[in-house]
Every structure is written in C-alpha cells, then in structure tokens.
Design a protein around this motif. Structure first.
Motif, mmCIF file in Angstrom:
data_model
loop_
_atom_site.group_PDB
_atom_site.id
_atom_site.type_symbol
_atom_site.label_atom_id
_atom_site.label_comp_id
_atom_site.label_asym_id
_atom_site.label_seq_id
_atom_site.Cartn_x
_atom_site.Cartn_y
_atom_site.Cartn_z
ATOM 1 N N ASP A 131 0.871 -1.173 0.000
ATOM 2 C CA ASP A 131 0.000 0.000 0.000
ATOM 3 C C ASP A 131 0.909 1.225 0.000
ATOM 4 N N THR A 132 0.321 2.368 -0.335
ATOM 5 C CA THR A 132 1.028 3.648 -0.224
ATOM 6 C C THR A 132 0.258 4.511 0.759
ATOM 7 N N ILE A 133 0.891 4.861 1.864
ATOM 8 C CA ILE A 133 0.233 5.611 2.931
ATOM 9 C C ILE A 133 1.068 6.851 3.250
ATOM 10 N N ASP A 134 0.430 8.015 3.185
ATOM 11 C CA ASP A 134 1.126 9.288 3.438
ATOM 12 C C ASP A 134 2.354 9.441 2.552
ATOM 13 N N GLY A 135 2.234 8.964 1.330
ATOM 14 C CA GLY A 135 3.322 9.097 0.382
ATOM 15 C C GLY A 135 4.417 8.052 0.511
ATOM 16 N N ILE A 136 4.306 7.154 1.481
ATOM 17 C CA ILE A 136 5.305 6.105 1.695
ATOM 18 C C ILE A 136 4.830 4.814 1.036
ATOM 19 N N VAL A 137 5.601 4.309 0.089
ATOM 20 C CA VAL A 137 5.303 3.011 -0.512
ATOM 21 C C VAL A 137 5.805 1.931 0.446
ATOM 22 N N ILE A 138 4.877 1.168 1.002
ATOM 23 C CA ILE A 138 5.232 0.156 1.994
ATOM 24 C C ILE A 138 5.432 -1.179 1.285
ATOM 25 N N ARG A 139 6.698 -1.557 1.129
ATOM 26 C CA ARG A 139 7.028 -2.799 0.445
ATOM 27 C C ARG A 139 7.247 -3.922 1.473
ATOM 28 N N PRO A 140 6.932 -5.139 1.110
ATOM 29 C CA PRO A 140 7.206 -6.258 2.021
ATOM 30 C C PRO A 140 8.699 -6.517 2.140
ATOM 31 N N GLY A 141 9.132 -6.844 3.336
ATOM 32 C CA GLY A 141 10.545 -7.121 3.562
ATOM 33 C C GLY A 141 10.876 -8.597 3.497
ATOM 34 N N HIS A 142 9.836 -9.445 3.371
ATOM 35 C CA HIS A 142 10.061 -10.890 3.263
ATOM 36 C C HIS A 142 8.782 -11.570 2.798
ATOM 37 N N ILE A 143 8.921 -12.835 2.416
ATOM 38 C CA ILE A 143 7.793 -13.666 2.014
ATOM 39 C C ILE A 143 7.534 -14.659 3.139
ATOM 40 N N LYS A 144 6.335 -14.639 3.702
ATOM 41 C CA LYS A 144 6.000 -15.552 4.805
ATOM 42 C C LYS A 144 5.147 -16.704 4.269
ATOM 43 N N LEU A 145 5.606 -17.923 4.521
ATOM 44 C CA LEU A 145 4.859 -19.120 4.158
ATOM 45 C C LEU A 145 4.494 -19.892 5.414
ATOM 46 N N LEU A 146 3.316 -20.520 5.395
ATOM 47 C CA LEU A 146 2.905 -21.412 6.477
ATOM 48 C C LEU A 146 2.618 -22.775 5.861
ATOM 49 N N LEU A 147 3.448 -23.757 6.174
ATOM 50 C CA LEU A 147 3.256 -25.098 5.646
ATOM 51 C C LEU A 147 2.493 -25.947 6.658
ATOM 52 N N ASP A 148 1.580 -26.790 6.151
ATOM 53 C CA ASP A 148 0.813 -27.667 7.018
ATOM 54 C C ASP A 148 1.700 -28.779 7.568
ATOM 55 N N LYS A 149 1.199 -29.486 8.574
ATOM 56 C CA LYS A 149 1.903 -30.641 9.105
ATOM 57 C C LYS A 149 1.666 -31.851 8.197
ATOM 58 N N GLY A 150 2.474 -32.897 8.406
ATOM 59 C CA GLY A 150 2.324 -34.105 7.611
ATOM 60 C C GLY A 150 3.147 -34.049 6.343
ATOM 61 N N GLN A 151 2.748 -34.850 5.371
ATOM 62 C CA GLN A 151 3.465 -34.877 4.093
ATOM 63 C C GLN A 151 3.256 -33.570 3.350
#
Length: 317
Positions: A131-151
């Motif tokens: 998003d861009t808020i108050d003129g600041i482009v807020i970029r993600p600093g990482h990619i978050k993944l959540l993997l299920d349990k099991g195979q």
C-alpha cells in the motif's frame, strides 16, 4: 536495503531485532482480505488496538529492542496502516511481509500455472508496494509461508516454488513456518530442484522439535535457523538448541524471537504480559550458563540485518 513500514533503511539502522512476532493476528479472513486486496482499514479499530500494542512495544524498546518483524501474512490480518502508525508512535522499525494470502484449496481448482501466478502476485506486492500511505510506498521485507503438518502437499510445494521465483526476482528472503522436522527434508528436495538460494531461506520454528540431526542438515545446506519460540519458562531448552547450533559454528545464521501476538497478550494483561521474556529471562539464563550477553546481542542485531537485507533490484534503484 531493508524494507520497513516507514520505508527502506540501511541494515546498520536495524538494531536489536525480534525476528518473528505477530502484532495482531486477525481471525476474520474477510477483514484480512479487505485490507490486503482493497486497502481498506477500520480506523477506529486501529486506534483501539494501539492502546494494547504500544505499551508492549515501549517495554521492548526499554530493554534495547529496536525492530520487530511482523510474520502475520496477509490472510493473518497484517495491517500495514497499523504497522506504520505503531512504528511512528514508538520510533521502532517494523518489517512487513507478503506471502500466503488465500485458501490452499485454490490450488486444487486452478493448478495450471499456479506457481507463476502466485509468484507474480508477490513480485507485484514488492514492486508496487502493499500500500502507499502518506506518500510512503510500503514494500514487504520478506515472504512468509505457512506449511501444514504431515506430508508436503501439492499446494505447499507450489507455494515454495512460487516463493523461490519471487525471491529470485526481488531479493525478498523467504520466512517459512515448518513445525515438523521431517518435513524439512521434503522442503529441501523442492528447493534443490528449484536451485534456490539457501541464504534466502529461513526455517521458522526449528525449535519446535529441536531435532539436532535435521538442524545440522539444514546448517550444512546453508539454511537459516529460527529459534523463535523463546517464550516465558522455555529458556533451558532454547539455550540447549542455541548451544548446539553454536557448536556447529553456525550462530551467524540463527534468528531469535518469541512468536507472541502482542495484541492478544496486551489485552490479557499489560502489567504481566510475557512479550519481553527473551530479554528478562532468556538472555540472563544464557549469560549464567556460558553465553555472553554481547554474543546474544550480536545474534539479535547482525543476523536479522543480514537475513532481511535485500539485494538491490535494478528497477528499484
């Protein structure tokens, strides 16, 4: 360069960092998706939430903390407007993320080119900003993944492939929730097939089972190790795992944190919340048992600065 809710900073500005926390996990997926896709926020709710979160952040700051990594993916209700306001009020850095933002069943409905489309979404999040808020482009600093349990499921494999593609394109590191050590070996097989850069991959919750054999294998691959459930009353077991990692000469690729939900803990009790346990219990315990405070401070400063520091992207120069 590290991307925060107030814009990019140099890695030297990050300071002591909690590398895996949640500001407020949102259980209402409709509300979460509205923030992520439509950029709409509930202003009254944000102001109310700050009453519970700001005191906790100030307690962390009083103990030397300077930055917090938000690991709630968009479907978990990451609120970048809240992050920006919080960062400004307490003068601390907040690192937002992109990542899993849909139900995994979508893979079963739309498997064709799923990895490419998902990777393109995450690349877009970085290049255009969350998003861009108050003129600041807020970029993600990482990619978050959540993997299920099991195979390892087909959808989880697809998300891993998409994350590797997006990481290669943008430089974003991958912060991957893996609760079972046995799954790490399957994850490595996917990463190897995709020629992934292990220096950009963190195994979050390596301390869930503290499987030393798998931790050693991950270290041999060059994967980052997350000891990120350093909660109240857990110091002895977390110390033992950290000591083992240090015996492998691998302390330079460990991230330490607590994995608390600040809002929930603050609402429960602002007087006795556990969100400073890593400072109040763990660091003193380590010192008493042979790891100097300076070493823990170095791990919490230099390591996250190195992991979240992103390669320069030509289009962003």
């Amino acid at each position: 360069m590290i991307y925060t809710a107030r814009g990019p900073i140099h890695k030297s500005e990050l300071g002591v960092t909690l590398g895996h926390e949640h500001i407020k996990w949102e259980t209402d997926e409709f509300k979460a998706n509205t923030m992520y896709f439509d950029k709409k926020y509930q202003e009254d709710s944000i102001l109310s939430d700050l009453n519970y979160i700001v005191p906790i952040m100030l307690d962390i700051k009083a103990r030397g903390g300077r930055s917090v990594v938000e690991t709630s993916p968009p479907i978990g209700g990451q609120n970048v407007k809240l992050l920006k306001m919080l960062s400004e009020q307490v003068d601390m850095h907040m690192i937002p993320c992109t990542g899993w933002n849909m139900t995994k069943q979508l893979y079963d409905v739309f498997p064709l080119h799923f990895e490419e489309q998902l990777a393109n979404r995450w690349i877009k999040d970085f290049k255009e900003g969350l998003d861009t808020i108050d003129g600041i482009v807020i970029r993600p600093g990482h990619i978050k993944l959540l993997l299920d349990k099991g195979q390892l499921s087909n959808s989880d494999k697809a998300m891993l492939i998409a994350a590797v593609k997006a990481s290669k394109e943008t430089g974003m590191p991958i912060h991957c929730h893996i609760m079972e050590a046995k799954m790490v070996h399957e994850v490595m097989e996917v990463l190897d097939r995709e020629h992934a850069n292990y220096d950009k991959f963190l195994w979050a919750h390596a301390d869930q089972e503290s499987n030393k054999e798998t931790v050693k294998r991950a270290a041999e691959k060059g994967m980052w190790i997350g000891i990120d459930n350093v909660r109240k009353g857990t110091s002895p077991e977390k110390f033992e795992l950290l000591k083992y990692v240090m015996s492998l000469n691998y302390a330079h690729k460990v991230l330490l944190s607590q994995d608390y939900d600040f809002y929930s803990e603050g609402k429960e009790s602002l007087e006795s919340h556990p969100c400073t346990s890593i400072f109040d219990e763990f660091i003193p315990y380590c010192y008493e048992h042979g790891i100097k405070k300076e070493e823990i401070t170095r791990i919490m400063t230099e390591n996250p600065a190195n992991f979240y520091d992103m390669d320069a992207v030509e289009s962003q120069k």
